[in-house]
Motif scaffolding. Structure first.
Motif, PDB file in Angstrom:
ATOM      1  N   UNK A  59      36.115  40.055  45.818  1.00 25.50           N
ATOM      2  CA  UNK A  59      37.046  41.064  46.130  1.00 25.50           C
ATOM      3  C   UNK A  59      38.210  40.919  45.237  1.00 25.50           C
ATOM      4  N   UNK A  60      38.578  42.331  44.597  1.00 30.08           N
ATOM      5  CA  UNK A  60      39.612  42.417  43.638  1.00 30.08           C
ATOM      6  C   UNK A  60      40.509  43.389  44.114  1.00 30.08           C
ATOM      7  N   UNK A  61      41.739  42.916  43.955  1.00 26.43           N
ATOM      8  CA  UNK A  61      43.029  43.913  44.207  1.00 26.43           C
ATOM      9  C   UNK A  61      43.376  44.342  42.942  1.00 26.43           C
ATOM     10  N   UNK A  62      43.962  45.615  43.143  1.00 28.78           N
ATOM     11  CA  UNK A  62      44.537  46.180  41.726  1.00 28.78           C
ATOM     12  C   UNK A  62      45.601  45.607  41.069  1.00 28.78           C
ATOM     13  N   UNK A  63      46.123  44.754  41.579  1.00 31.32           N
ATOM     14  CA  UNK A  63      47.536  43.918  41.258  1.00 31.32           C
ATOM     15  C   UNK A  63      46.842  42.491  40.880  1.00 31.32           C
ATOM     16  N   UNK A  64      45.620  42.113  40.711  1.00 31.97           N
ATOM     17  CA  UNK A  64      45.292  40.815  40.317  1.00 31.97           C
ATOM     18  C   UNK A  64      45.013  40.470  39.058  1.00 31.97           C
ATOM     19  N   UNK A  65      45.526  41.727  38.097  1.00 33.38           N
ATOM     20  CA  UNK A  65      45.610  41.360  36.843  1.00 33.38           C
ATOM     21  C   UNK A  65      44.269  41.893  35.888  1.00 33.38           C
ATOM     22  N   UNK A  66      43.543  42.560  36.468  1.00 28.66           N
ATOM     23  CA  UNK A  66      42.198  42.885  36.030  1.00 28.66           C
ATOM     24  C   UNK A  66      42.275  44.471  35.601  1.00 28.66           C
TER      25      UNK A  66
END
Length: 73
Positions: A59-66
């Motif tokens: 799961x990746x959130x848009x604020x995770x730095x990717x």
């Protein structure tokens, strides 16, 4: 830095990505996440990636730095 980079993590939500679309994400430390889109929230803030090589989902959130290394197709 890749010349294919499309989006830096600036708080923007993910672009519209199709389910099963191949993506490569990268962060500032050079970590890569590669796989296919398994799902995305309606507001496009969060996505699930089925990791390449049978390594499960992440799961990746848009604020995770990717950011997307490859442009959406």
């Amino acid at each position: 830095m890749s010349t294919l980079q499309t989006t830096r993590p600036q708080g923007d939500v993910w672009p519209e990505l199709a389910r099963h679309q191949h993506v490569v994400l990268r962060d500032a430390r050079g970590n890569r996440i590669e796989g296919t889109i398994d799902g995305m929230t309606e507001d496009r803030s969060t996505l699930w990636i089925q990791l390449k090589g049978g390594l499960g989902r992440q799961l990746i959130h848009h604020l995770d730095g990717y950011w997307l290394e490859t442009p959406p197709s």
